[in-house]
Design a protein around this motif. Structure first.
Motif, PDB file in Angstrom:
ATOM      1  N   GLY A   1     114.909 134.458   9.544  1.00 51.27           N
ATOM      2  CA  GLY A   1     115.263 132.993  10.303  1.00 51.27           C
ATOM      3  C   GLY A   1     116.552 132.436  10.064  1.00 51.27           C
ATOM      4  N   LEU A   2     117.337 133.033   9.075  1.00 52.34           N
ATOM      5  CA  LEU A   2     118.779 132.552   8.958  1.00 52.34           C
ATOM      6  C   LEU A   2     119.789 133.252   9.948  1.00 52.34           C
ATOM      7  CD1 LEU A   2     119.332 132.524   5.114  1.00 52.34           C
ATOM      8  CD2 LEU A   2     119.009 130.491   6.517  1.00 52.34           C
ATOM      9  N   LEU A   3     119.318 134.453  10.398  1.00 52.47           N
ATOM     10  CA  LEU A   3     120.041 135.067  11.409  1.00 52.47           C
ATOM     11  C   LEU A   3     119.762 134.729  12.927  1.00 52.47           C
ATOM     12  CD1 LEU A   3     119.433 138.866  10.197  1.00 52.47           C
ATOM     13  CD2 LEU A   3     121.647 137.672  10.239  1.00 52.47           C
ATOM     14  N   PHE A   4     118.304 134.068  12.868  1.00 49.67           N
ATOM     15  CA  PHE A   4     118.060 133.519  14.252  1.00 49.67           C
ATOM     16  C   PHE A   4     118.927 132.376  14.473  1.00 49.67           C
ATOM     17  CE2 PHE A   4     115.186 130.752  17.097  1.00 49.67           C
ATOM     18  CZ  PHE A   4     115.124 131.677  17.812  1.00 49.67           C
ATOM     19  N   VAL A   5     118.851 131.445  13.303  1.00 48.77           N
ATOM     20  CA  VAL A   5     119.709 130.268  13.316  1.00 48.77           C
ATOM     21  C   VAL A   5     121.084 130.561  13.618  1.00 48.77           C
ATOM     22  CG1 VAL A   5     120.289 128.213  12.136  1.00 48.77           C
ATOM     23  CG2 VAL A   5     118.125 128.736  12.229  1.00 48.77           C
ATOM     24  N   GLY A   6     121.374 131.660  13.019  1.00 46.37           N
ATOM     25  CA  GLY A   6     123.087 131.972  13.063  1.00 46.37           C
ATOM     26  C   GLY A   6     123.346 132.281  14.654  1.00 46.37           C
ATOM     27  N   MET A   7     122.488 133.068  14.986  1.00 48.43           N
ATOM     28  CA  MET A   7     122.703 133.398  16.720  1.00 48.43           C
ATOM     29  C   MET A   7     122.961 132.326  17.556  1.00 48.43           C
ATOM     30  SD  MET A   7     120.267 136.800  17.699  1.00 48.43           S
ATOM     31  CE  MET A   7     118.767 135.962  16.966  1.00 48.43           C
ATOM     32  N   LEU A   8     122.027 131.166  17.301  1.00 50.11           N
ATOM     33  CA  LEU A   8     122.118 130.193  18.159  1.00 50.11           C
ATOM     34  C   LEU A   8     123.496 129.403  18.018  1.00 50.11           C
ATOM     35  CD1 LEU A   8     118.317 128.957  18.037  1.00 50.11           C
ATOM     36  CD2 LEU A   8     119.553 130.348  19.938  1.00 50.11           C
ATOM     37  N   ALA A   9     123.824 129.133  16.652  1.00 47.54           N
ATOM     38  CA  ALA A   9     124.888 128.465  16.041  1.00 47.54           C
ATOM     39  C   ALA A   9     126.179 129.172  16.853  1.00 47.54           C
ATOM     40  CB  ALA A   9     124.992 128.327  14.567  1.00 47.54           C
ATOM     41  N   LEU A  10     126.012 130.433  16.679  1.00 49.28           N
ATOM     42  CA  LEU A  10     127.361 131.271  17.248  1.00 49.28           C
ATOM     43  C   LEU A  10     127.376 131.134  18.814  1.00 49.28           C
ATOM     44  CD1 LEU A  10     129.637 133.244  16.527  1.00 49.28           C
ATOM     45  CD2 LEU A  10     127.809 135.058  16.733  1.00 49.28           C
ATOM     46  N   GLY A  11     126.220 130.923  19.453  1.00 43.53           N
ATOM     47  CA  GLY A  11     126.206 130.785  20.711  1.00 43.53           C
ATOM     48  C   GLY A  11     126.920 129.368  21.205  1.00 43.53           C
ATOM     49  N   LEU A  12     126.613 128.204  20.191  1.00 44.53           N
ATOM     50  CA  LEU A  12     127.189 126.893  20.477  1.00 44.53           C
ATOM     51  C   LEU A  12     128.747 127.309  20.124  1.00 44.53           C
ATOM     52  CD1 LEU A  12     124.558 124.658  18.900  1.00 44.53           C
ATOM     53  CD2 LEU A  12     125.257 124.815  21.340  1.00 44.53           C
ATOM     54  N   TYR A  13     129.020 127.832  19.352  1.00 44.28           N
ATOM     55  CA  TYR A  13     130.417 128.031  18.855  1.00 44.28           C
ATOM     56  C   TYR A  13     131.384 128.855  19.795  1.00 44.28           C
ATOM     57  CZ  TYR A  13     134.517 129.441  16.054  1.00 44.28           C
ATOM     58  OH  TYR A  13     135.959 129.406  15.960  1.00 44.28           O
ATOM     59  N   ASN A  14     130.731 129.709  20.570  1.00 49.75           N
ATOM     60  CA  ASN A  14     131.376 130.499  21.787  1.00 49.75           C
ATOM     61  C   ASN A  14     131.426 129.604  22.790  1.00 49.75           C
ATOM     62  OD1 ASN A  14     131.051 132.820  20.295  1.00 49.75           O
ATOM     63  ND2 ASN A  14     129.196 133.549  21.335  1.00 49.75           N
ATOM     64  N   LEU A  15     130.789 128.646  22.899  1.00 48.89           N
ATOM     65  CA  LEU A  15     131.018 127.593  24.109  1.00 48.89           C
ATOM     66  C   LEU A  15     132.219 126.649  24.091  1.00 48.89           C
ATOM     67  CD1 LEU A  15     127.627 127.086  25.473  1.00 48.89           C
ATOM     68  CD2 LEU A  15     129.382 128.329  26.501  1.00 48.89           C
ATOM     69  N   ILE A  16     132.208 126.190  22.597  1.00 45.43           N
ATOM     70  CA  ILE A  16     133.339 125.488  22.065  1.00 45.43           C
ATOM     71  C   ILE A  16     134.576 126.189  22.210  1.00 45.43           C
ATOM     72  CG2 ILE A  16     134.217 124.259  19.815  1.00 45.43           C
ATOM     73  CD1 ILE A  16     131.271 123.683  19.172  1.00 45.43           C
ATOM     74  N   ARG A  17     134.677 127.429  21.945  1.00 46.89           N
ATOM     75  CA  ARG A  17     135.840 128.214  21.923  1.00 46.89           C
ATOM     76  C   ARG A  17     136.284 128.494  23.347  1.00 46.89           C
ATOM     77  NH1 ARG A  17     137.798 131.166  17.425  1.00 46.89           N
ATOM     78  NH2 ARG A  17     139.347 131.721  18.960  1.00 46.89           N
ATOM     79  N   ALA A  18     135.134 128.764  24.294  1.00 48.72           N
ATOM     80  CA  ALA A  18     135.658 128.801  25.657  1.00 48.72           C
ATOM     81  C   ALA A  18     135.971 127.488  26.022  1.00 48.72           C
ATOM     82  CB  ALA A  18     134.175 129.261  26.276  1.00 48.72           C
ATOM     83  N   ARG A  19     135.594 126.414  25.868  1.00 45.70           N
ATOM     84  CA  ARG A  19     136.006 125.217  26.472  1.00 45.70           C
ATOM     85  C   ARG A  19     137.575 124.882  25.777  1.00 45.70           C
ATOM     86  NH1 ARG A  19     136.273 120.027  24.183  1.00 45.70           N
ATOM     87  NH2 ARG A  19     136.113 118.264  25.592  1.00 45.70           N
ATOM     88  N   ARG A  20     137.844 125.292  24.560  1.00 46.93           N
ATOM     89  CA  ARG A  20     139.102 125.150  23.916  1.00 46.93           C
ATOM     90  C   ARG A  20     140.020 125.897  24.916  1.00 46.93           C
ATOM     91  NH1 ARG A  20     139.096 125.926  17.688  1.00 46.93           N
ATOM     92  NH2 ARG A  20     137.456 124.040  18.094  1.00 46.93           N
ATOM     93  N   ALA A  21     139.722 127.161  25.058  1.00 47.49           N
ATOM     94  CA  ALA A  21     140.608 128.381  25.728  1.00 47.49           C
ATOM     95  C   ALA A  21     141.118 127.629  27.157  1.00 47.49           C
ATOM     96  CB  ALA A  21     139.828 129.682  25.645  1.00 47.49           C
ATOM     97  N   TRP A  22     139.954 127.188  27.882  1.00 46.36           N
ATOM     98  CA  TRP A  22     140.298 126.675  29.123  1.00 46.36           C
ATOM     99  C   TRP A  22     141.068 125.407  29.224  1.00 46.36           C
ATOM    100  CZ3 TRP A  22     140.120 129.956  32.632  1.00 46.36           C
ATOM    101  CH2 TRP A  22     139.206 130.966  32.688  1.00 46.36           C
ATOM    102  N   MET A  23     141.050 124.614  28.148  1.00 47.46           N
ATOM    103  CA  MET A  23     141.944 123.547  27.882  1.00 47.46           C
ATOM    104  C   MET A  23     143.194 123.899  27.615  1.00 47.46           C
ATOM    105  SD  MET A  23     139.459 120.956  25.637  1.00 47.46           S
ATOM    106  CE  MET A  23     140.774 119.637  25.424  1.00 47.46           C
ATOM    107  N   LEU A  24     143.520 124.952  26.814  1.00 53.56           N
ATOM    108  CA  LEU A  24     145.012 125.428  26.403  1.00 53.56           C
ATOM    109  C   LEU A  24     145.557 126.008  27.844  1.00 53.56           C
ATOM    110  CD1 LEU A  24     144.129 127.284  23.022  1.00 53.56           C
ATOM    111  CD2 LEU A  24     145.672 125.116  23.546  1.00 53.56           C
TER     112      LEU A  24
END
Length: 456
Positions: free
Chosen positions: A374-397
């Motif tokens: 269960g923790l791994l499943f939640v971790g996958m989804l949280a990492l997916g959200l973090y990936n989009l945050i990082r992608a957004r930040r990269a395009w802002m830079l």
């Protein structure tokens, strides 16, 4: 291209065999299949876009052994495997930071399956989950070439069309609640919550007034469909998603002049009463019933809330009994059916009403697969959200505001999926796995883009 020629020859022999068989009417289908395979071989992203567009229409094929989604998915998977084998696709495209969680999750999943309380139910769950895993790999392989604008358009159009069907035909309703081509109004609300941020992106990006009116109309249909589902969880998820969108565009609020406020207040004075008037009375009653949460939901106050509370009680007990590996994939209904809650909340005492899923993907995963999985499943989804945050930040830079807006709206859609999983049992939902793979692809693509030097 020797390989495609061999495929053509093979399917040509199949057509001849069908013509000589007792089923000659199947030969044209084989020809169409050949054309489809050839197109997918040249344009594999079209296959993924086709799957995305067909997801809201899967109810048309629920009783069919071979649906359009299954045919496209299976063909696309085979084509990509062959392109990998002959090195037409680089294996580096499979690189993703999601694997570190997914591999361990599947190891624990298989261990839980081997210790399952019911192997039949667990293998059925694995068969459903395997579809999502295949889509995850497919998206990793071709996600870089995906036209995201077309992705947003297909999602918005397909879900809007099912909203039209559900709003104006009782055939696509469940006891007055819009269900589209799905059996569960909440599952339909998930599709709508996923599509609305993408529809709003199309409104913002529209090149002219006519396009803006068209996509704005689609957004109104989506909002009308959400209202018709009478989904309280959908309303909460949608409100949170729109608040995030408003925060993203907060810098543009400075363009508002005092003269605009009068028009805004007039529009609000017209739209809000009309929305309340158009909203079904049952939906207003369901929203008002949320007030019982402050005093504790009881079955006689609100049967739906009481039933959801019973799922949490049963799931918590299952976690305490099997904290490491759970009771086995797909076995929550088996445990729930043996409790008094199943009989208390069963409308007609049918077997199907007794065997209920948890209506909470996270609770279902923790209770069926154990706490580590269960923790791994939640971790996958949280990492997916973090990936989009990082992608957004990269395009802002890189000062690419168009891609920044795109990442924001995709993030809103993916967040809607992750939040909706708290109110719906859908661990194999196709959009979830497609978006999960797409998050890592978009992050890698953004971080690999060259930085733009600031002008002096």
């Amino acid at each position: 291209m020797i390989f495609p020629l061999s495929i053509v020859s093979l399917l040509g022999l199949v057509c001849l065999g069908l013509l000589a068989s007792p089923y000659p009417y199947l030969a044209p289908g084989a020809v169409l299949g050949l054309v489809g395979v050839a197109v997918l071989y040249r344009k594999p992203t079209w296959g993924l876009l086709g799957i995305v567009a067909l997801v809201p229409f899967e109810g048309f094929f629920k009783d069919s052994a071979l649906s359009g989604t299954k045919f496209v998915g299976a063909s696309l998977a085979l084509i990509l495997m062959l392109q990998l084998a002959i090195h037409q696709l680089p294996s580096e495209r499979l690189r993703s930071n999601i694997w570190r969680y997914l591999i361990w999750f599947m190891i624990l999943y298989m261990l839980s399956l081997m210790n399952s309380d019911d192997l039949g139910m667990s293998f059925g769950h694995l068969r459903e989950l395997s579809v999502g895993l295949i889509l995850f790999v497919i998206t990793l392989l071709i996600g870089r070439d995906l036209n995201l604008d077309l992705f947003a358009k297909l999602v918005t159009l397909s879900v809007s069309l099912t909203c039209v069907l559900a709003m104006f035909s009782t055939k696509y309703q469940d006891q007055g609640r819009a269900a589209g081509l799905l059996e569960d109004p909440n599952a339909f609300a998930l599709l709508i919550a996923f599509a609305i941020p993408l529809g709003l992106l199309l409104v913002i990006r529209s090149p002219n007034t006519l396009h803006r009116l068209f996509w704005g109309g689609c957004c109104l249909l989506l909002l009308g469909g959400m209202t018709k589902t009478e989904s309280r969880s959908g309303l909460v998820v949608l409100a949170l998603s729109l608040l995030i969108g408003c925060w993203h565009y907060r810098s543009q609020l400075t363009r508002i002049r005092p003269r605009h406020l009068g028009f805004a207040m007039l529009g609000a004075a017209i739209v809000i009463p009309l929305a309340i008037y158009a909203m079904p009375a049952g939906y207003i009653a369901r929203i008002q019933s949320l007030s019982v949460l402050s005093a504790g939901a009881k079955g006689h106050d609100d049967e739906s809330l009481g039933r959801r509370a019973s799922y949490i009680v049963v799931g918590s007990q299952m976690i305490r009994e099997n904290p490491l590996l759970g009771s086995g994939p797909g076995t929550f209904p088996l445990h729930y059916a043996t409790t008094g809650y199943a009989k208390a909340f069963s409308a007609n005492r049918k077997v199907g009403d007794l065997y209920r899923r948890a209506h909470n993907t996270y609770m279902e995963v923790f209770s069926e697969l154990g706490i580590p999985a269960g923790l791994l499943f939640v971790g996958m989804l949280a990492l997916g959200l973090y990936n989009l945050i990082r992608a957004r930040r990269a395009w802002m830079l890189r000062r690419n505001w168009e891609q920044t807006d795109l990442m924001t709206h995709l993030g809103m859609s993916f967040l809607s999926l992750t939040l909706f999983l708290m109110f719906l049992s859908a661990p194999s939902q196709k959009y979830v796995w497609i978006m999960l793979a797409l998050t890592s692809v978009l992050r890698l693509k953004a971080e690999e883009a060259p930085l733009v030097e600031a002008k002096v």
